[in-house]
Scaffold this active site. Structure first.
Site, PDB file in Angstrom:
ATOM      1  N   GLU A 181       0.835  -1.209   0.000  1.00  0.00           N
ATOM      2  CA  GLU A 181       0.000   0.000   0.000  1.00  0.00           C
ATOM      3  C   GLU A 181       0.867   1.256   0.000  1.00  0.00           C
ATOM      4  O   GLU A 181       0.540   2.249  -0.646  1.00  0.00           O
ATOM      5  CB  GLU A 181      -0.924  -0.004   1.224  1.00  0.00           C
ATOM      6  CG  GLU A 181      -2.022  -1.061   1.116  1.00  0.00           C
ATOM      7  CD  GLU A 181      -2.930  -1.079   2.333  1.00  0.00           C
ATOM      8  OE1 GLU A 181      -2.387  -1.275   3.451  1.00  0.00           O
ATOM      9  OE2 GLU A 181      -4.143  -0.878   2.181  1.00  0.00           O
ATOM     10  N   GLU A 208      -4.059  -9.268   3.539  1.00  0.00           N
ATOM     11  CA  GLU A 208      -4.872  -8.955   4.728  1.00  0.00           C
ATOM     12  C   GLU A 208      -6.057  -9.889   4.937  1.00  0.00           C
ATOM     13  O   GLU A 208      -6.337 -10.320   6.061  1.00  0.00           O
ATOM     14  CB  GLU A 208      -5.386  -7.508   4.648  1.00  0.00           C
ATOM     15  CG  GLU A 208      -4.342  -6.447   4.946  1.00  0.00           C
ATOM     16  CD  GLU A 208      -3.495  -6.071   3.736  1.00  0.00           C
ATOM     17  OE1 GLU A 208      -3.580  -6.786   2.710  1.00  0.00           O
ATOM     18  OE2 GLU A 208      -2.759  -5.083   3.819  1.00  0.00           O
TER      19      GLU A 208
END
Ligand code: NAI
Length: 685
Positions: A109, A129
């Site tokens: 990210e 995730e």
């Protein structure tokens, strides 16, 4: 040239180029210090007028392997990752991420907030995730679709997929692959960009509603329909028409809520338990390297193990008792290999190299030149002892001798070899080249060096290893036998096999115990019961049903019938089994009564937890987390529940304690009750 930094993040300025390097060994996990350091470095850059390009890189051969999961259980300290990303996007000069090693989760990210991404060839990127029960929390669900489009992004995010640089390039997630100097290539790229190219400013490519819906449905399915996958998919779809800041805020809100959900906490527990599992404190000798391994016996297990070893780059001598058996075994290895080549998992060239490292032989002496000899022959004490004795004579004294035995006494085998210090159990699970779990069995006299070597070999094979002591069935099979035994008692008491299976599958088990028995074959446990008949405790409640099935030739799927009937590979409840159960009860003068699904679940899981308490007390299992790791990786226990002991201590305490009393009542004097309450207190505490 100028340098600046806080120890975990360094800033170097060379002319108009600034290089920010994250240095948080071993894998540059994003921690509070890293975030603070990044903010300081970018603040410094914004105040230096001469800088035209910025490279963001990682030291230690990796960009950022992910966020530090240890921080996830408590409120996150400031600054948090989104403020770092906002700072990078607010900078007026282009920032290019130089990716190598791993850029995962928060690390990936971070790179998506940069204006470009250049990757070294071996780099792995992804958003794992969802596999940890959470959603990306720093823009992953919004920036990924802007680069790769929604269908591919949904698949990557919900499947928690890690992909190599080449695929990332095809998907548009990285701009270039740098064969040479990575940071120089990233600097060139930043200069070429000339200005900002923020991902957040891009528009998500349009997609037909029907195509999107299909992609969303498929993605949620790869995420097993768990809440994190459902939420991540919903968030990603917001990128189509919600203003980016609003969508980022919504993503953060969901992330903050879901990271403390029981499911996310349980998945983090498994993550840490897996990392801990293969560690043994206080080993006094280091591991030695093994390169050449001999596998004796090329049946179901031997062939799978040989293939796993070959795939890990080792050389394998495969020994069988005669030419026909050898040819059959070689054929099995070849079958695994050609299957992988056909599926594109192994290139034809790599397949050739792998084949060249396999040496089949019918002469046991060919095994003597190996660093480690692993036997996977028939499960028979006399046959195995004889082989171990022969190997003890043939192989040089330092050669490690390993056994894949499921139940036999490893200490007795070790004595037979004449070199008990160099004997270890390496208990693989079927299919051995697929299943992650490995039990490394430490005999009474196994030396530290031998144990360390066994564990190192497990890591090289990519297995998740737990250390087990010597005792009937070691850890996994012993606990599983208690669970399956209770399932069989339930059927005698009034449940039906398919009811028990359904109750446990509804709980999340990949397969119910009766379906598992049919799949692996009822004859294995039958042989074991016969072996143990003479020493069985007369107080033990003995369920005859499996014997009756075997005597009727119903050995499971391979004979077309077992607990179930099979037609064209399809399983169905069988009235003949129901009749057999009723006849057996009538013959024994036993009455049966309907049992609830809860009783089926609570009693089987309580039996498992009770046996774990005993195995831990006896030192056969090292720690509760090992039991969880074993059941999640070897027995289809739902990972998202954290493994049987974690579940019992946190969600299932009342159910397990109620189940335990019922088990005790059902098993009577033959039941050994462990201190389950103390164990659950210890885990929950
Ligand atoms: P298998 O019957 O498929 O294979 C055994 C092979 O060993 C046969 O090909 C046989 O020809 C060969 N063999 C027997 N004596 C030999 C000797 N003296 N020298 C060379 N080769 C010899 O059996 P399977 O299922 O592969 O099991 C092997 C071992 O692995 C057993 O100890 C079993 O308990 C254990 N195991 C089995 C698992 C399973 O799911 N099948 C799981 C984990 C362990």
């Amino acid at each position: 040239m100028g340098a600046f930094g806080n120890g975990t993040v360094d800033l170097q300025v060379d002319g108009d180029l600034a290089t920010v390097v994250i240095d948080n060994p071993p894998v540059n996990a994003g921690s509070h210090d890293v975030r603070r350091g990044l903010l300081d470095a970018f603040a410094e850059i914004s105040e230096r007028p001469g800088i035209r390009a910025v490279v963001l890189a990682g030291a230690n051969g990796s960009f950022v392997a992910g966020s530090d999961l240890k921080e996830f259980g408590a409120p996150l300290g400031e600054p948090q990752l989104p403020s770092v990303l906002a700072t990078i996007e607010a900078l007026t000069v282009p920032v290019v991420a130089a990716l190598d090693g791993a850029a995962l989760g928060g690390g990936f990210e971070l790179s998506l907030a940069c204006d470009g991404r250049v990757a070294a060839p071996g780099t792995v990127v992804g958003l794992p995730e969802v596999g940890l029960g959470i959603v990306p929390g720093a823009g992953g669900t919004q920036r990924l679709p802007r680069l790769a489009g929604l269908p591919d992004s949904l698949h990557l995010i919900c499947g928690a997929r890690r992909i190599k640089a080449k695929e990332a390039l095809t998907l548009g997630l990285v701009d270039a692959i740098a064969e040479g100097d990575l940071r120089a290539a990233a600097a060139d790229h930043a200069r070429r960009l000339g200005g900002k190219r923020r991902v957040r400013d891009l528009t998500v490519p349009a997609v037909e509603p029907a195509v999107l819906e299909e992609a969303r449905r498929a993605a949620v399915k790869t995420g097993r329909g768990r809440p994190a996958a459902v939420e991540a998919a919903r968030l990603a779809c917001l990128s189509l028409d919600m203003p980016v800041d609003e969508a980022l805020a919504e993503e953060r809100r969901v992330f903050q809520a879901i990271r403390v959900s029981p499911e996310a906490v349980a998945l983090r527990h498994v993550f840490f338990a897996e990392r801990e599992a293969g560690r043994v404190g206080g080993l006094s000798a280091p591991a030695t390297d093994v390169e050449r391994i001999a596998v004796i016996g090329a049946g179901t297990m031997g062939a799978g193990i040989a293939y796993a070893l070959l795939k890990a780059g080792l050389s394998v001598t495969l020994v069988e008792q005669n030419a026909d058996a050898l040819e059959a075994g070689r054929g099995r290895v070849e079958g695994f290999l050609s299957g992988d080549v056909a599926k594109g998992r192994v290139t034809p060239e790599a397949g050739e190299r792998l084949r060249a490292r396999l040496s089949p032989s019918t002469d046991l002496a060919a095994a003597a030149a190996s660093d480690l000899v692993l036997e996977a022959i028939f499960e028979d004490m006399d046959v195995k002892s004889q082989l171990l004795a022969e190997l003890g004579r043939l192989a040089p004294p330092q050669t490690i001798l390993a056994s894949n035995t499921s139940y036999l006494d490893l200490d007795a085998l070790a004595l037979a070899s004449g070199r008990p210090e160099q004997v270890i159990g390496l208990h693989f699970f079927s299919p051995a080249h697929v299943m992650k779990l490995l039990e490394v069995v430490r005999g009474r006299r196994t030396s530290d060096a031998t144990l360390a070597t066994g564990l190192k070999l497990g890591r090289r094979l990519g297995k998740t290893a737990i250390v087990a002591g010597v005792g009937e069935g070691f850890v996994g099979n012993r606990l599983y036998a208690a669970y399956r035994g209770q399932a069989e008692v339930l059927v005698e008491d009034g449940a039906l096999p398919w009811q028990v299976d359904q109750a446990l599958e509804a709980f999340g088990m990949a397969m119910g115990p009766f379906a598992v028995s049919d799949l692996s074959g009822l004859d294995i446990a039958w042989a074991r019961r016969k072996r143990l008949a003479a020493t069985r405790d007369p107080a033990e409640r003995y369920v005859r049903l499996p014997d009756l099935l075997c005597e009727a030739g119903r050995l499971g799927q391979k004979t077309g019938a077992g607990w179930y009937a099979y037609e064209g590979g399809k399983r169905r409840p069988d009235p003949a089994v129901e009749a057999l159960i009723a006849e057996d009860a009538a013959a024994a003068g036993r009455s049966r009564r309907a049992l609830s699904d809860e009783a089926c679940r609570d009693r089987t899981l309580a039996a498992l937890v009770n046996e774990a308490a005993l195995a831990l007390d006896e030192g056969i299992a090292q720690r509760p987390g090992d039991v969880d790791v074993a059941f999640v990786n070897g027995y289809g226990f739902p990972r998202w529940r954290g493994g049987p002991l974690w579940w019992a201590a946190h969600e299932g305490r009342a159910a397990v304690l109620a189940g335990l009393d019922q088990v005790q009542a059902a098993l009577g004097k033959g039941f050994r009750r462990g201190d389950v309450e103390a164990l659950l207190d210890r885990i929950a505490g």
